[in-house]
Design an enzyme around this catalytic site. Structure first.
Site, PDB file in Angstrom:
ATOM      1  N   ASN A 136       0.812  -1.215   0.000  1.00 40.80           N
ATOM      2  CA  ASN A 136       0.000   0.000   0.000  1.00 40.80           C
ATOM      3  C   ASN A 136       0.845   1.265   0.000  1.00 40.80           C
ATOM      4  O   ASN A 136       1.841   1.370   0.698  1.00 40.80           O
ATOM      5  CB  ASN A 136      -0.905   0.004   1.233  1.00 40.80           C
ATOM      6  CG  ASN A 136      -1.993  -1.045   1.114  1.00 40.80           C
ATOM      7  OD1 ASN A 136      -2.416  -1.378   0.007  1.00 40.80           O
ATOM      8  ND2 ASN A 136      -2.413  -1.575   2.240  1.00 40.80           N
ATOM      9  N   ILE A 137       0.406   2.212  -0.804  1.00 38.79           N
ATOM     10  CA  ILE A 137       1.031   3.533  -0.842  1.00 38.79           C
ATOM     11  C   ILE A 137       0.441   4.359   0.308  1.00 38.79           C
ATOM     12  O   ILE A 137      -0.781   4.366   0.494  1.00 38.79           O
ATOM     13  CB  ILE A 137       0.709   4.221  -2.182  1.00 38.79           C
ATOM     14  CG1 ILE A 137       1.227   3.394  -3.359  1.00 38.79           C
ATOM     15  CG2 ILE A 137       1.242   5.637  -2.216  1.00 38.79           C
ATOM     16  CD1 ILE A 137       2.691   3.531  -3.653  1.00 38.79           C
ATOM     17  N   CYS A 161      11.379   9.176  -8.319  1.00 36.74           N
ATOM     18  CA  CYS A 161      11.635   8.177  -7.290  1.00 36.74           C
ATOM     19  C   CYS A 161      12.885   7.447  -7.758  1.00 36.74           C
ATOM     20  O   CYS A 161      13.883   8.106  -8.042  1.00 36.74           O
ATOM     21  CB  CYS A 161      10.423   7.266  -7.075  1.00 36.74           C
ATOM     22  SG  CYS A 161       9.719   6.567  -8.593  1.00 36.74           S
TER      23      CYS A 161
END
Lengths: 215, 215
Positions: A136-137, A161
């Site tokens: 999960n972000i 990123c």
């Protein structure tokens, strides 16, 4: 997409005049009727052909290497994978004011030096990278990063990123949700950058993201 | 990429003021010392948060559908596949001044009506589309199209063909060559949009294209 509004472009003009070492145009601050205003005077005609065609892009003619997965997202917002020194000339050409960095690891020294020499501010929002398909972000982190991305005072800005696929992809996807893009288009754009490494968890996150406000 | 120079943004401000139905800011034309100049007054502080976050993007909250293969190429330059009526709301949000259309077929009536209603100028440079892998792209046509794309007076501008892969891909690739991108980066970007349909003839064309001038 952001409309190329007059206010947006004037904000950038103001940024550039503040940053600029050479004041190309006259400006004056005046008080009138209780309001402070700045008037900018420019002389007709303005250049019509882009500096590209007049050959003034790069004086020494060197080839430029955008980072892998580089793209323009919107006026003043770019995305890419983690830049390294081979990409610095290219990054310099973008006149960045800020970088939004989405990894938790410390920013490398030679990158920090590049930022310092070019007066680029670093905003770090660490999100764990992973090869797992169902991680999960963190929503709060995305929301905080979005506030920085949407603040025109930070433009031009680069989001990155490590590979410019998942964490960057999610942040841009949530931006697109705020821009009222259809999920079809959001996923399509996400896929262009993630390719074979597209993650269901990222797409689910973007679908569930409440874009009605940033509070 | 184009530097977000002061001249560029002021040119866009000028475009917007000319086009604008509502003059948001005061402007006056004066003669001084033999030169015509326009002064623009704007009031501090300017909006810092993008209109996206303040929720003013789309009053009725409708979802927007960018055309397939849509992307921003650079300030004021977009690319996509052939838009249809499902994409018109989205296109309207871009405030386009021009469309550069790369197919030889006549532009469809309902697209022409959309252009007319939104005062968008159409520039057509017909290049035959084909499923053949080894068809040559006409260089003169690409050069003429590039001149239009590089003319800031035509911005914001959308480049499209049928699928936004090959003809559009070649034009953008040649623009990138003028922007001194490495061939590696040019081919990488081309592949993002062409995917499995990437053509050797397009890539060869871009590699051989002489980007030193547009003459």
């Amino acid at each position: 997409m952001k409309k190329p509004t007059l206010e947006y472009h004037l904000t950038i003009c103001k940024n550039l005049l503040c940053d600029s070492h050479t004041m190309k145009l006259d400006q004056e601050l005046k008080q009138e009727g209780g309001e402070l205003y700045r008037s900018i005077k420019f002389v007709e005609p303005l250049p019509t052909l882009s500096s590209i065609s007049t050959g003034k892009v790069d004086a020494n003619g060197d080839v430029l290497y955008p980072p892998v997965n580089f793209s323009m997202v919107d006026y003043g917002i770019y995305r890419s994978s983690f830049p390294d020194s081979a990409n610095f000339s290219f990054l310099k050409s973008l006149d960045l004011r800020s970088i939004v960095y989405l990894c938790p690891e410390a920013y490398p020294e030679h990158n920090l030096e590049f930022l310092k020499s070019n007066r680029i501010q670093l905003f770090q929002f660490g999100i764990e990278g992973t090869k797992e398909p169902f991680i999960n972000i963190p929503e709060d982190t995305i929301r905080e990063a979005l506030k920085v991305v949407l603040d025109v005072r930070n433009h031009p800005l680069l989001i990155h990123c490590k590979r410019g696929k998942h964490r960057t992809g999610c942040l841009v996807g949530c931006l697109r949700k705020m821009q009222q893009w259809s999920l079809l288009s959001i996923f399509d754009e996400y896929q262009k950058f993630a390719a074979a490494k597209a993650r269901v968890s990222d797409q689910r996150f973007m679908e569930l993201f409440d874009a009605s406000s940033l509070k």
